[in-house]
Design a protein around this motif. Structure first.
Motif, PDB file in Angstrom:
ATOM      1  N   SER A 690       0.832  -1.202   0.000  1.00 32.49           N
ATOM      2  CA  SER A 690       0.000   0.000   0.000  1.00 32.49           C
ATOM      3  C   SER A 690       0.867   1.252   0.000  1.00 32.49           C
ATOM      4  CB  SER A 690      -0.920  -0.003   1.223  1.00 32.49           C
ATOM      5  OG  SER A 690      -1.719  -1.156   1.214  1.00 32.49           O
ATOM      6  N   GLN A 691       1.945   1.232   0.765  1.00 32.25           N
ATOM      7  CA  GLN A 691       2.808   2.407   0.846  1.00 32.25           C
ATOM      8  C   GLN A 691       3.457   2.715  -0.494  1.00 32.25           C
ATOM      9  OE1 GLN A 691       5.408   1.361   4.041  1.00 32.25           O
ATOM     10  NE2 GLN A 691       3.976   2.001   5.636  1.00 32.25           N
ATOM     11  N   ASP A 692       3.662   1.668  -1.328  1.00 31.51           N
ATOM     12  CA  ASP A 692       4.230   1.919  -2.650  1.00 31.51           C
ATOM     13  C   ASP A 692       3.234   2.653  -3.533  1.00 31.51           C
ATOM     14  OD1 ASP A 692       6.524   0.661  -1.931  1.00 31.51           O
ATOM     15  OD2 ASP A 692       5.961  -1.292  -2.722  1.00 31.51           O
ATOM     16  N   ARG A 693       1.949   2.371  -3.358  1.00 30.32           N
ATOM     17  CA  ARG A 693       0.928   3.003  -4.188  1.00 30.32           C
ATOM     18  C   ARG A 693       0.511   4.377  -3.666  1.00 30.32           C
ATOM     19  NH1 ARG A 693      -2.773  -0.772  -7.168  1.00 30.32           N
ATOM     20  NH2 ARG A 693      -1.637  -2.723  -7.416  1.00 30.32           N
ATOM     21  N   TYR A 694       0.760   4.602  -2.397  1.00 25.70           N
ATOM     22  CA  TYR A 694       0.228   5.810  -1.757  1.00 25.70           C
ATOM     23  C   TYR A 694       0.697   7.095  -2.442  1.00 25.70           C
ATOM     24  CZ  TYR A 694      -1.032   9.087   1.898  1.00 25.70           C
ATOM     25  OH  TYR A 694      -1.561  10.138   2.580  1.00 25.70           O
ATOM     26  N   PRO A 695       1.997   7.264  -2.754  1.00 24.32           N
ATOM     27  CA  PRO A 695       2.401   8.505  -3.443  1.00 24.32           C
ATOM     28  C   PRO A 695       1.720   8.665  -4.800  1.00 24.32           C
ATOM     29  CG  PRO A 695       4.303   7.356  -2.539  1.00 24.32           C
ATOM     30  CD  PRO A 695       3.155   6.416  -2.430  1.00 24.32           C
ATOM     31  N   LYS A 696       1.446   7.546  -5.479  1.00 24.90           N
ATOM     32  CA  LYS A 696       0.785   7.635  -6.778  1.00 24.90           C
ATOM     33  C   LYS A 696      -0.638   8.162  -6.621  1.00 24.90           C
ATOM     34  CE  LYS A 696       3.428   3.733  -8.656  1.00 24.90           C
ATOM     35  NZ  LYS A 696       3.338   2.377  -9.236  1.00 24.90           N
ATOM     36  N   ILE A 697      -1.289   7.776  -5.529  1.00 22.79           N
ATOM     37  CA  ILE A 697      -2.652   8.262  -5.282  1.00 22.79           C
ATOM     38  C   ILE A 697      -2.652   9.787  -5.136  1.00 22.79           C
ATOM     39  CG2 ILE A 697      -4.567   8.236  -3.634  1.00 22.79           C
ATOM     40  CD1 ILE A 697      -3.921   5.347  -3.051  1.00 22.79           C
ATOM     41  N   LEU A 698      -1.743  10.287  -4.303  1.00 26.56           N
ATOM     42  CA  LEU A 698      -1.669  11.738  -4.110  1.00 26.56           C
ATOM     43  C   LEU A 698      -1.316  12.452  -5.410  1.00 26.56           C
ATOM     44  CD1 LEU A 698       0.063  12.205  -0.640  1.00 26.56           C
ATOM     45  CD2 LEU A 698      -2.341  12.340  -1.216  1.00 26.56           C
ATOM     46  N   GLN A 699      -0.407  11.861  -6.183  1.00 23.30           N
ATOM     47  CA  GLN A 699      -0.014  12.474  -7.448  1.00 23.30           C
ATOM     48  C   GLN A 699      -1.193  12.568  -8.400  1.00 23.30           C
ATOM     49  OE1 GLN A 699       3.078  10.332  -9.453  1.00 23.30           O
ATOM     50  NE2 GLN A 699       3.448  11.929 -10.970  1.00 23.30           N
ATOM     51  N   GLN A 700      -1.983  11.492  -8.498  1.00 21.97           N
ATOM     52  CA  GLN A 700      -3.147  11.499  -9.378  1.00 21.97           C
ATOM     53  C   GLN A 700      -4.225  12.444  -8.847  1.00 21.97           C
ATOM     54  OE1 GLN A 700      -3.020   9.630 -12.258  1.00 21.97           O
ATOM     55  NE2 GLN A 700      -4.773  10.879 -12.847  1.00 21.97           N
ATOM     56  N   ALA A 701      -4.429  12.443  -7.511  1.00 23.01           N
ATOM     57  CA  ALA A 701      -5.437  13.327  -6.911  1.00 23.01           C
ATOM     58  C   ALA A 701      -5.092  14.795  -7.143  1.00 23.01           C
ATOM     59  CB  ALA A 701      -5.556  13.044  -5.415  1.00 23.01           C
ATOM     60  N   SER A 749     -11.379  14.357  -5.426  1.00 25.02           N
ATOM     61  CA  SER A 749     -10.112  14.135  -6.122  1.00 25.02           C
ATOM     62  C   SER A 749      -9.336  12.991  -5.486  1.00 25.02           C
ATOM     63  CB  SER A 749      -9.282  15.420  -6.104  1.00 25.02           C
ATOM     64  OG  SER A 749      -9.959  16.464  -6.759  1.00 25.02           O
ATOM     65  N   LEU A 750      -9.311  12.946  -4.125  1.00 32.10           N
ATOM     66  CA  LEU A 750      -8.627  11.838  -3.447  1.00 32.10           C
ATOM     67  C   LEU A 750      -9.297  10.507  -3.781  1.00 32.10           C
ATOM     68  CD1 LEU A 750      -7.979  13.486   0.030  1.00 32.10           C
ATOM     69  CD2 LEU A 750      -6.244  12.776  -1.605  1.00 32.10           C
ATOM     70  N   ARG A 751     -10.628  10.502  -3.802  1.00 27.46           N
ATOM     71  CA  ARG A 751     -11.340   9.269  -4.129  1.00 27.46           C
ATOM     72  C   ARG A 751     -10.998   8.812  -5.551  1.00 27.46           C
ATOM     73  NH1 ARG A 751     -16.537   8.341  -2.112  1.00 27.46           N
ATOM     74  NH2 ARG A 751     -16.680   8.686   0.127  1.00 27.46           N
ATOM     75  N   LEU A 752     -11.097   9.755  -6.500  1.00 32.79           N
ATOM     76  CA  LEU A 752     -10.834   9.396  -7.897  1.00 32.79           C
ATOM     77  C   LEU A 752      -9.383   8.985  -8.103  1.00 32.79           C
ATOM     78  CD1 LEU A 752     -12.896  12.124  -9.794  1.00 32.79           C
ATOM     79  CD2 LEU A 752     -13.550   9.790  -9.237  1.00 32.79           C
ATOM     80  N   GLY A 753      -8.466   9.641  -7.386  1.00 35.70           N
ATOM     81  CA  GLY A 753      -7.070   9.226  -7.456  1.00 35.70           C
ATOM     82  C   GLY A 753      -6.889   7.805  -6.957  1.00 35.70           C
ATOM     83  N   PHE A 754      -7.570   7.483  -5.879  1.00 36.10           N
ATOM     84  CA  PHE A 754      -7.506   6.126  -5.331  1.00 36.10           C
ATOM     85  C   PHE A 754      -8.021   5.110  -6.352  1.00 36.10           C
ATOM     86  CE2 PHE A 754      -8.655   2.521  -2.809  1.00 36.10           C
ATOM     87  CZ  PHE A 754      -7.797   2.530  -1.733  1.00 36.10           C
TER      88      PHE A 754
END
Length: 823
Positions: A690-701, A749-754
């Motif tokens: 999960s921690q590997d994906r977490y920065p990608k979520i913020l970047q997309q959001a 935005s956070l939801r859609l990034g997720f």
């Protein structure tokens, strides 16, 4: 990717026996309040995750049909390029569910769970479902994002367990706490023995111990000096900065000595200006609402024609008229026209059979018995005596001829003559009796209106007369029913709107139903406009009250300042500006000094004392740096001496063996630890993944948030303290500082990034139920464009009560129209 293709509802809330086709993406579903949008969204969730159990907070979430329809329905979905029908009906544990593939074969019980992956209802609603309530209450933070990712990472957990078993077996082959023959156990024992020998050899050198102690002491002293050095440098920088600020501080002190008398404070100016601005704003809003009120009143006047008002006041009565018309229609359908025509035909045939249009009434049973007696008496004749006397005469006459006895022959002739006389008299009596019987029969026929028909038919025609009488009675009753039907219909027509005309009852009912639908629509529009007018009036009253309060507050402030109106306040402001002009120089110096600067400079009575302090901190820093240099030189010399001692004698050889054994033990330990750490890593792998994906979520959001806010905000920071955003002016804002609409856009935005980041693992439909009501038209348009972009990867189902959606040109599922068609 799962995509919903078709929805069929057997019975769920207000929907029953209803189909919806989701052929487009995104799927746009429009409906006003109470149209059934939320019910349809709840149905989709219920089919996927189960019906609510009806306990606690779920008491009103079951949507059990009120009309007795079957509870449940089905979804036709496309997953992995195959089509499945997911059907759920009433049953235990969320209902009985079956999944049927495109070949008509039922899948296994756990197939739906495989389609949904690690998602349950709660997690699906936290990620894929948007509505006004969960956006307003959304408190998504870093910990929640990691928990969601961790649960989604649970796919393939069985393989991880198998890997753990393999790693444990590998680790046990190297070392066990109580093992003796295992490699690492033997090497550790050997290391302890060799270490003991090295210690013995090392203890023989007193110089080595002295040098090591001295090395530790000097190293500790050096580290202490290095820790003190940043503080000394900071102190130097601090004092030098105060030294540079001293001239400004000196000028500021001189100007502070000048005293000014102020009548109007800045707080009072701000307060009055806020009241003036508030007054102007309220006046503007009042003018706007007054204009809206006039417009709505014009619409109400336009919609409030007499016909609509009459329908509103007599709505129940008009509904009763509809029911009465339908009852008349049923009554009319029950009266068979063909049967009446058959009755007329049969009646006409009976009349033609007897050559009379008006046939007599049928005889009663007593009259029939009397007629039968008359006819029977009329047909009887007494011929016994008529035959006896002539017979004797003939016999005597024949005997006399045979026997040649004249006397006998004469007696025979006399007998024949007497018989003739008797026969004549008998005929006279029979004729008289027949005339009397015919007279009685004719009198009977006259009394019963049968004289127009032959006497021989009087008895035979009684069955036809009974049928004739029954037919006329039935036709008379049918005429009475028709007369009553026409009377009732005429009464109803008198109560119907004058504008309704029709040639038949069915046309009248259809026209009336269309009129009712039209009146209902107009009444609904009128009610909506009146509600809006009420809201505007209520808001108008609120603004008027706020304007009165604002003016009273402003007058109170003016009274405290000793002025009466806005002009006097402007004069007072001008005087304030003049007073402040004299303070420009002082404030210019003061702005270059922070409160902390002034407090620190206040400790020095003169520049000489400050210069002395600067010289002292420079000396302390130089002494620290000199001492570090000396210690580093001494440590280098000690290290050379220790290395020389280690290289001499058996101590060096033993130490080398110990070093080699340490390498072996280290390699085996690394191998054993690798297995142990791998086991721990697997147990925590979900979180690490999960921690590997977490920065990608913020970047997309951040990309989505920038699109929704027109690049006003460019960065999102989520940490243990909450969520912060950075705008293009590099200013940081907490969520509480954002407007309601902007805060909603952040959470969306956070939801859609997720959703975007985890789409490589699972793709489910995204459902939005009126989630953007706090957006203005521009941001709502951006949001819809963003949903179109999301639709490239996920199916998007968008429910809205905003009729502007119909103007976009895309196909729309209109729930209002569906409801009208069901009326």
């Amino acid at each position: 990717m799962m995509k919903i293709k078709q929805v069929h509802i057997d019975g769920f809330g207000k929907w029953h026996d209803q189909d919806f086709s989701f052929t487009n993406n995104p799927v746009l579903i429009y409906g006003a309040n109470e149209a059934g949008k939320t019910t349809l969204a709840a149905f989709i969730l219920s089919i996927l995750f189960g019906f609510a159990d009806g306990r606690g907070k779920n008491k009103y979430q079951q949507y059990i049909p009120k009309d007795g329809s079957s509870y449940g329905g089905s979804l036709t979905v496309i997953a992995d390029q195959h089509q499945y029908v997911i059907k759920r009906v009433k049953g235990k544990n969320g209902g009985k569910v079956t999944v049927t593939n495109e070949k008509g074969k039922k899948e296994k019980q756990d197939f739906l769970a495989k389609l949904l992956g690690p998602l349950d209802r709660e997690l699906y609603q936290a990620i894929y479902s948007f509505n006004q309530n969960n956006i307003l209450n959304d408190e998504l933070d870093r910990e929640q994002l990691e928990q969601h990712l961790q649960r989604l990472g649970a796919v393939g957990s069985q393989e991880w367990l198998q890997q753990i078993a393999h790693l444990e077996k590998t680790a046990d082959s190297l070392y066990k706490p109580r093992g003796r023959k295992l490699s690492l156990n033997r090497h550790l024992k050997e290391y302890d023995e060799l270490r003991e020998r090295v210690n013995q050899a090392q203890s023989q050198s007193s110089d080595y111990h002295r040098l090591v102690e001295e090395q530790v002491e000097k190293q500790s002293e050096l580290e202490q000096l290095k820790r003190e050095q940043p503080q000394l440098k900071h102190q130097v920088e601090k004092e030098e900065r105060l030294q540079r600020l001293w001239p400004i501080y000196d000028q500021w002190q001189n100007h502070q000595k000048e005293s000014l008398t102020e009548r109007l404070t800045d707080d009072e100016i701000i307060k009055v200006q806020e009241l003036q601005s508030r007054e102007r704003e309220l006046n503007t809003q009042l003018r706007s609402f007054n204009q809206q009120q006039l417009e709505q009143q014009a619409v109400v006047k336009k919609l409030s024609d007499p016909e609509v008002n009459d329908y509103r006041s007599r709505k129940a009565h008009y509904q009763q008229l509809k029911d009465q018309l339908l009852a008349l229609q049923i009554q009319k359908n029950g009266q068979t026209v063909n049967q009446q025509e058959q009755w007329h035909t049969e009646l006409k045939q009976l009349a033609e059979r007897y050559g009379s249009v008006n046939l007599p009434d049928p005889l009663s049973e007593r009259a029939v018995s009397e007629l039968e007696g008359l006819l029977r008496a009329n047909s009887q004749t007494n011929n016994s005596q008529n035959l006896f006397i002539p017979g004797i005469g003939i016999v005597l006459f024949i005997l006399g001829l045979i026997l040649r006895q004249p006397l006998v022959w004469i007696c025979g002739i006399i007998a024949l003559g007497g018989a003739g006389v008797l026969w004549f008299k008998q005929q006279q009596r029979e004729k008289q009796l027949t005339e009397e019987r015919n007279s009685t029969l004719q009198s009977f026929g006259k009394n019963h209106n049968l004289t127009a028909f032959p006497t021989s038919k009087w008895l035979m025609m009684q069955g036809d007369l009974h049928r004739y009488h029954d037919l006329r009675t039935q036709l008379e009753q049918a005429d009475k029913r028709k007369t009553n039907f026409d009377h009732q219909l005429e009464l109803i027509k008198q109560q119907l709107p004058v504008s309704l005309t029709a040639d038949s009852l069915n046309e009248l009912i259809n026209s009336y139903q269309r009129w009712l639908v039209e009146m209902q629509d107009q009444l609904q529009r009128l009610n909506n406009v009146e509600q809006e007018l009420t809201r505007i009036q209520r808001r108008n009253d609120q603004l008027t009250q706020q304007l009165i309060e604002c003016r009273q507050a402003k007058e109170t402030e003016y009274k405290s300042l000793g002025i009466k109106n806005d002009n006097e306040f402007k004069q007072l402001q001008a005087q304030k500006v003049a007073d402040q002009t004299r303070k420009v120089t002082a404030s210019a110096y003061g702005q270059q000094l922070t409160t902390s600067d002034r407090q620190q400079l206040a400790h020095y009575d003169s520049k000489h004392l400050l210069d002395t302090k600067v010289s002292l901190v420079h000396q302390n820093l130089a002494a620290n740096e000199q001492k570090q240099t000396e210690l580093e030189t001494a440590l280098a010399q000690i290290n050379v001496q220790i290395n020389a001692l280690v290289q001499e004698g058996s101590f060096s050889e033993l130490n080398q063996k110990l070093t080699n054994l340490q390498t072996v033990i280290w390699n085996e330990t690394k191998q054993w630890l690798s297995s142990q750490l791998a086991i721990r890593w697997i147990n925590g792998a979900l979180k690490l993944a999960s921690q590997d994906r977490y920065p990608k979520i913020l970047q997309q959001a951040e990309k989505f948030f920038a699109i929704l806010t027109a690049d006003r905000y460019q960065k999102i920071v989520v940490d243990d303290n909450g969520i912060n955003v950075l705008n293009r002016e590099q200013q940081i804002f907490q969520v509480a500082e954002l407007s309601l609409g902007t805060a909603e856009q952040l959470f969306i935005s956070l939801r859609l990034g997720f959703i975007t980041v985890i789409s490589d693992q699972i793709k489910l439909p995204v459902m939005v139920d009126d989630g953007f009501v706090n957006f203005d038209n521009v941001r709502r348009g951006r949001m819809l464009k963003l949903l179109n972009q999301m639709a490239e990867e996920n199916q998007v189902i968008y429910f809205t009560a905003n009729d502007q959606i119909k103007k976009l040109g895309s196909p729309v599922v209109d729930l209002d129209q569906l409801n009208k068609n069901k009326v």
